[in-house]
Design a protein around this motif. Structure first.
Motif, PDB file in Angstrom:
ATOM      1  N   ASN A  25       0.753  -1.266  -0.073  1.00 42.40           N
ATOM      2  CA  ASN A  25      -0.075   0.098   0.169  1.00 42.40           C
ATOM      3  C   ASN A  25       0.763   1.197   0.101  1.00 42.40           C
ATOM      4  O   ASN A  25       0.562   2.357  -0.732  1.00 42.40           O
ATOM      5  CB  ASN A  25      -0.868   0.062   1.291  1.00 42.40           C
ATOM      6  N   THR A  26       2.016   1.289   0.607  1.00 45.33           N
ATOM      7  CA  THR A  26       2.642   2.453   0.740  1.00 45.33           C
ATOM      8  C   THR A  26       3.487   2.858  -0.491  1.00 45.33           C
ATOM      9  O   THR A  26       4.120   3.973  -0.413  1.00 45.33           O
ATOM     10  CB  THR A  26       3.795   2.325   2.050  1.00 45.33           C
ATOM     11  N   GLN A  27       3.630   2.131  -1.389  1.00 47.81           N
ATOM     12  CA  GLN A  27       4.389   2.292  -2.753  1.00 47.81           C
ATOM     13  C   GLN A  27       3.208   3.175  -3.528  1.00 47.81           C
ATOM     14  O   GLN A  27       3.705   3.838  -4.470  1.00 47.81           O
ATOM     15  CB  GLN A  27       4.527   1.031  -3.499  1.00 47.81           C
ATOM     16  N   GLU A  28       1.916   3.232  -3.330  1.00 45.06           N
ATOM     17  CA  GLU A  28       1.026   4.041  -4.097  1.00 45.06           C
ATOM     18  C   GLU A  28       1.171   5.402  -4.028  1.00 45.06           C
ATOM     19  O   GLU A  28       0.826   6.056  -4.959  1.00 45.06           O
ATOM     20  CB  GLU A  28      -0.289   3.415  -3.836  1.00 45.06           C
ATOM     21  N   PHE A  29       1.689   5.742  -3.070  1.00 42.58           N
ATOM     22  CA  PHE A  29       1.732   7.403  -2.602  1.00 42.58           C
ATOM     23  C   PHE A  29       3.218   7.714  -2.629  1.00 42.58           C
ATOM     24  O   PHE A  29       3.665   8.930  -2.116  1.00 42.58           O
ATOM     25  CB  PHE A  29       0.972   7.695  -1.538  1.00 42.58           C
ATOM     26  N   ALA A  30       4.173   6.605  -2.777  1.00 41.95           N
ATOM     27  CA  ALA A  30       5.482   7.099  -2.474  1.00 41.95           C
ATOM     28  C   ALA A  30       6.242   8.152  -3.444  1.00 41.95           C
ATOM     29  O   ALA A  30       5.854   7.960  -4.739  1.00 41.95           O
ATOM     30  CB  ALA A  30       6.519   5.871  -2.621  1.00 41.95           C
ATOM     31  N   GLU A  31       6.841   8.840  -2.977  1.00 46.75           N
ATOM     32  CA  GLU A  31       7.715  10.069  -3.803  1.00 46.75           C
ATOM     33  C   GLU A  31       9.202   9.781  -3.504  1.00 46.75           C
ATOM     34  O   GLU A  31       9.731   9.780  -2.410  1.00 46.75           O
ATOM     35  CB  GLU A  31       7.186  11.115  -3.644  1.00 46.75           C
ATOM     36  N   MET A  32       9.811   9.625  -4.805  1.00 53.02           N
ATOM     37  CA  MET A  32      11.413   9.410  -4.574  1.00 53.02           C
ATOM     38  C   MET A  32      11.982  11.130  -4.339  1.00 53.02           C
ATOM     39  O   MET A  32      11.457  12.231  -5.194  1.00 53.02           O
ATOM     40  CB  MET A  32      12.303   9.048  -5.843  1.00 53.02           C
ATOM     41  N   VAL A  33      12.705  11.545  -3.574  1.00 54.54           N
ATOM     42  CA  VAL A  33      13.527  12.861  -3.209  1.00 54.54           C
ATOM     43  C   VAL A  33      15.013  12.463  -3.181  1.00 54.54           C
ATOM     44  O   VAL A  33      15.317  11.507  -3.032  1.00 54.54           O
ATOM     45  CB  VAL A  33      13.024  13.281  -1.745  1.00 54.54           C
ATOM     46  N   ASP A  34      15.527  13.751  -3.291  1.00 60.79           N
ATOM     47  CA  ASP A  34      17.221  13.624  -3.454  1.00 60.79           C
ATOM     48  C   ASP A  34      17.744  13.226  -1.928  1.00 60.79           C
ATOM     49  O   ASP A  34      18.565  12.496  -1.850  1.00 60.79           O
ATOM     50  CB  ASP A  34      17.672  14.893  -3.891  1.00 60.79           C
ATOM     51  N   SER A  35      17.010  13.613  -0.854  1.00 62.06           N
ATOM     52  CA  SER A  35      17.629  13.583   0.179  1.00 62.06           C
ATOM     53  C   SER A  35      16.635  13.723   1.463  1.00 62.06           C
ATOM     54  O   SER A  35      15.551  14.482   1.092  1.00 62.06           O
ATOM     55  CB  SER A  35      18.988  14.340   0.658  1.00 62.06           C
ATOM     56  N   LEU A  36      16.715  13.208   2.665  1.00 60.62           N
ATOM     57  CA  LEU A  36      15.996  13.627   3.751  1.00 60.62           C
ATOM     58  C   LEU A  36      16.850  13.725   4.731  1.00 60.62           C
ATOM     59  O   LEU A  36      18.128  13.417   4.937  1.00 60.62           O
ATOM     60  CB  LEU A  36      15.271  12.089   4.191  1.00 60.62           C
ATOM     61  N   PRO A  37      16.029  14.406   5.751  1.00 63.75           N
ATOM     62  CA  PRO A  37      16.850  14.885   7.033  1.00 63.75           C
ATOM     63  C   PRO A  37      17.337  13.811   7.902  1.00 63.75           C
ATOM     64  O   PRO A  37      17.091  12.333   7.913  1.00 63.75           O
ATOM     65  CB  PRO A  37      15.883  15.428   8.170  1.00 63.75           C
ATOM     66  N   ASN A  38      18.794  13.849   8.440  1.00 62.25           N
ATOM     67  CA  ASN A  38      19.557  12.959   8.976  1.00 62.25           C
ATOM     68  C   ASN A  38      19.930  11.653   8.314  1.00 62.25           C
ATOM     69  O   ASN A  38      20.193  10.592   8.894  1.00 62.25           O
ATOM     70  CB  ASN A  38      18.995  12.509  10.313  1.00 62.25           C
ATOM     71  N   GLY A  39      19.945  11.715   7.211  1.00 58.88           N
ATOM     72  CA  GLY A  39      20.582  10.608   6.204  1.00 58.88           C
ATOM     73  C   GLY A  39      19.791   9.661   5.941  1.00 58.88           C
ATOM     74  O   GLY A  39      19.969   8.604   5.435  1.00 58.88           O
ATOM     75  N   ARG A  40      18.386   9.748   6.245  1.00 59.53           N
ATOM     76  CA  ARG A  40      17.286   8.627   6.252  1.00 59.53           C
ATOM     77  C   ARG A  40      17.107   8.429   4.834  1.00 59.53           C
ATOM     78  O   ARG A  40      17.196   9.220   3.744  1.00 59.53           O
ATOM     79  CB  ARG A  40      15.994   9.196   6.813  1.00 59.53           C
ATOM     80  N   ILE A  41      16.567   7.388   4.528  1.00 64.33           N
ATOM     81  CA  ILE A  41      16.313   6.669   3.105  1.00 64.33           C
ATOM     82  C   ILE A  41      14.722   6.666   2.997  1.00 64.33           C
ATOM     83  O   ILE A  41      14.181   6.426   1.889  1.00 64.33           O
ATOM     84  CB  ILE A  41      16.931   5.458   2.930  1.00 64.33           C
ATOM     85  N   LEU A  42      14.039   6.748   4.306  1.00 63.60           N
ATOM     86  CA  LEU A  42      12.546   6.635   4.104  1.00 63.60           C
ATOM     87  C   LEU A  42      12.020   7.739   5.292  1.00 63.60           C
ATOM     88  O   LEU A  42      12.629   7.719   6.370  1.00 63.60           O
ATOM     89  CB  LEU A  42      11.957   5.150   4.378  1.00 63.60           C
ATOM     90  N   GLN A  43      10.601   8.178   5.098  1.00 57.48           N
ATOM     91  CA  GLN A  43      10.274   9.214   5.957  1.00 57.48           C
ATOM     92  C   GLN A  43       8.753   8.949   5.750  1.00 57.48           C
ATOM     93  O   GLN A  43       8.276   9.300   4.648  1.00 57.48           O
ATOM     94  CB  GLN A  43      10.901  10.570   5.864  1.00 57.48           C
ATOM     95  N   LYS A  44       8.020   8.875   6.975  1.00 57.12           N
ATOM     96  CA  LYS A  44       6.429   8.323   6.829  1.00 57.12           C
ATOM     97  C   LYS A  44       5.759   9.908   7.263  1.00 57.12           C
ATOM     98  O   LYS A  44       6.103  10.283   8.414  1.00 57.12           O
ATOM     99  CB  LYS A  44       5.977   7.385   7.377  1.00 57.12           C
ATOM    100  N   GLU A  45       4.705  10.233   6.427  1.00 59.12           N
ATOM    101  CA  GLU A  45       4.039  11.158   7.069  1.00 59.12           C
ATOM    102  C   GLU A  45       2.757  10.632   7.845  1.00 59.12           C
ATOM    103  O   GLU A  45       1.742  10.314   7.330  1.00 59.12           O
ATOM    104  CB  GLU A  45       3.437  12.147   5.931  1.00 59.12           C
TER     105      GLU A  45
END
Length: 673
Positions: free
Chosen positions: A142-162
């Motif tokens: 289910n989480t792939q359906e709204f996933a967006e690729m970004v260049d980077s995230l805070p603290n070096g994370r590779i995933l971040q959920k709202e």
């Protein structure tokens, strides 16, 4: 669920993360946001669940069902023939049973990032690759359906959920991810033959193709499919499409997606011509649509050149009312338990798809069960995490193989589900706890051994003992000759009085061969004291332990039983405990193939520690002789992943010894900090 901890011991690999933005010029664009979600909304994280309250470690133990009345016969014959048997399946691979990882927890299961891979995950996959030659893993859901690729995230994370904005019964959060997720997956495949499925977001018809573009670039041959639409038959019910949206509309959107990929190829994408042939659909849950409703639109003929696989998703039940307060009727796991402890369960699950497996063959396609497990919305306490689920999952897998599916993926969620094949500890306990291995992982290990690594396994449901639902059996054939027999006993009787004996004979058939029952057979047992037992199951005497007990490697000495056959009567009598499962190897070659038919791979230990308790160690001499001692040679250098640099990702070659040193000396598989 909190984010994984930073390891002070992690070695930061120089992996440049390139971003590719593909702008599609479409006169009509529709964007489907999750209810309550708008672009740019703030994002938050929450602390990891306390394990005493998390579903993955729920202590509920159910009462085993009563013995059947009337009882089945406890001694019956199985006659196998050489030279071909009607009703066997299409050829099946040892990697038939794989795993589906919810995208939002990939950083817990796979690793923190591309330089910090979970060693227990490597070990768990290595166990299967050793037997099957490969393992197939999907990152999506289910989480792939709204996933967006970004260049980077805070603290070096590779995933971040709202987490403030969720929808669906499973409370799925919108997700941002970086290309480092894909680099992490590629690094895993550089150690082991792990093949990947990804998914293209389906909420925006101005198609976001970055995951396909970068996925093909980074994963290369290890990317074997791209899911298009996750359970589209539930879109209207979940508020993701307007009322009246149906199978024909889905086909139109699929055509729009293919058109966008073709435009990308014509605009110079070096990867679009490849990934546009990797699509997987229709992925229906058989909820509001049946597969036939999609086939009838001309879906396969219209998209034939783009479809790598056909697929469906299905769970036998759901626990959504109890898990997510949907307002529906709450299911009593104790009342449901008997359903999972009989052969008719798997037969009933597969029956609605027999038409589709035949249809797929008529179109030259393979049909996958792309997501399944004991029950949706996390499964049931006391069922999904019991020994009974291991028997159910194995029987269900063999039934799918017999019925001409070409693969099945068992789903993995986070800490809040009961059915995980394997679960890393909560991040706030990762310094002193190990992984929890669930019953479905045992199903996968046994399935790999039952089918072997040759890719020529044909499976037959034998319908033995007058078709009794508590004592099913399968035969596995290679080159039209029987090589293994799978025997189940679903009854629960610790006294031993309900153990049964299967008398196996081999011979005859259309080749005119005389009986060829061997003088002895080898037997491995999948065992536990009760169908309701949690943890500490054994496969051939080895176990992956109880809660928080595993680094992915089997514990204990392997025990393979030898059963001498009655050569005078040409019969081998094999006893199966109640409850239990026996895999009978009809020759030494069949046993050798199952145990060592895959790659010559190793399991991994970890030395990334900053605590002095509960740590694994590595012989310093091993590191001294393998840690970069050939770094000066071009063929052993770690190539840059920056486009245009020497040794780009498509061509990089990493010395095996160097990479082993990284795993052994750097990656913190036990997440100790």
């Amino acid at each position: 669920m909190g984010r994984t901890p930073f390891s002070s011991c992690s070695f930061i690999l120089c992996l440049a993360c390139l971003s590719t933005t593909l702008a599609q010029n479409s006169p009509q664009v529709t964007i489907y946001y999750q209810p309550g979600h708008t672009p740019g909304a703030s994002q938050t994280t929450v602390a990891a669940a306390d394990y005493t309250g998390a579903a993955a470690y729920n202590p509920t133990v159910l009462q085993p069902p009563d013995l059947p009345n009337p009882m089945p016969s406890l001694q019956f014959g199985i006659q196998l023939v050489n030279g071909g048997t009607p009703g066997t399946s299409i050829p099946q691979p040892g990697a038939f049973m794989g795993f589906s990882i919810e995208m939002s927890v990939a950083n817990q299961v796979l690793g923190k990032n591309s330089s910090y891979i979970q060693v227990p995950f490597l070990n768990l996959m290595s166990n299967i690759v050793k037997r099957a030659g490969a393992v197939h893993v999907r990152v999506g859901g289910n989480t792939q359906e709204f996933a967006e690729m970004v260049d980077s995230l805070p603290n070096g994370r590779i995933l971040q959920k709202e987490l403030n904005n969720t929808s669906n019964p499973t409370q799925t959060p919108p997700l941002d991810y970086t290309p480092d997720l894909l680099y992490m997956m590629r690094n895993i495949s550089d150690f082991l033959n792990v093949r990947w499925y990804l998914g293209i977001p389906f909420n925006d018809t101005n198609w976001r193709l970055q995951i396909a573009e970068r996925g093909q670039e980074i994963l290369g041959e290890y990317l074997i499919g791209l899911q298009t639409g996750n359970e589209p038959d539930l879109y209207v019910r979940h508020g993701h499409r307007n009322e009246g949206w149906g199978p024909n509309d889905f086909l139109s959107e699929m055509q729009s997606l293919v058109s966008a990929m073709q435009t990308s190829a014509s605009n110079g994408s070096p990867y679009a011509s490849t990934y546009q042939k990797l699509l997987i659909g229709p992925n229906v849950n058989t909820g509001d649509w049946t597969p036939e409703m999609v086939w009838d639109t001309g879906f396969v003929d219209t998209l034939n050149d783009n479809l790598a696989f056909l697929s469906v998703e299905h769970y036998p039940a759901d626990n959504c009312a109890a898990q997510f307060n949907t307002g529906g009727q709450i299911v009593d796991p104790q009342a449901e338990f008997p359903y999972y402890l009989q052969h008719s369960a798997g037969q009933g699950l597969v029956a609605p798809y027999l038409n589709s497996t035949a249809y797929a063959q008529s179109k030259g396609k393979k049909l996958l069960m792309f997501e399944t497990n004991t029950a949706s919305c996390g499964g049931f306490a006391g069922i999904s995490d019991s020994f009974g689920a291991a028997l159910w999952g194995l029987d269900y897998g063999l039934q799918m193989a017999h019925s001409n599916f070409s693969g099945a993926l068992f789903h993995i969620g986070g800490q809040n589900v009961f059915y995980n094949p394997f679960t890393p500890p909560p991040t706030n306990q990762s310094t002193f706890r190990q992984w929890t291995i669930g019953p479905i992982y045992y199903s996968a290990i046994v399935m790999a051994e039952a089918l072997g690594a040759k890719g020529d396994a044909r499976v037959l449901d034998l319908n033995v003992n007058d078709g009794n639902t508590y004592t099913p059996a399968y035969a596995i054939y290679e080159n039209d000759n029987p090589v293994r027999v799978a025997l189940f006993n679903y009854m629960n009787d610790p006294s031993g009085a309900s153990n049964y004996i299967a008398s196996i004979a081999i011979g005859g058939g259309n080749t005119g061969q005389s009986p060829s029952t061997p003088s002895s057979v080898k037997v491995k047992y999948l065992a536990a004291g009760s169908v309701s037992q949690k943890g500490n199951f054994t496969w051939a005497g080895q176990t992956w332990g109880d809660h928080f007990a595993s680094d992915g490697r089997p514990m204990g000495e392997e025990s393979v039983q030898t059963v001498n056959c009655d050569t005078g009567n040409n019969v081998c009598q094999v006893q199966v405990p109640a409850p239990g499962f026996a895999l009978v190897f009809l020759s030494e070659d069949a046993l050798s193939e199952s145990e060592n038919g895959g790659d010559d791979v190793k399991t991994f230990a970890t030395s990334a520690v900053t605590r002095s308790i509960n740590t694994a160690t590595v012989d310093p001499q091993v590191l001294a002789t393998s840690n970069g001692h050939k770094a000066g040679e071009l063929k052993d250098r770690l190539g840059s992943t920056s486009k245009g640099s020497t040794g780009g990702v498509g061509e990089r070659k990493v010395g095996k010894a160097w990479m082993m040193a990284v795993v052994l000396g750097i990656f913190g598989g036990l997440m100790m900090v």
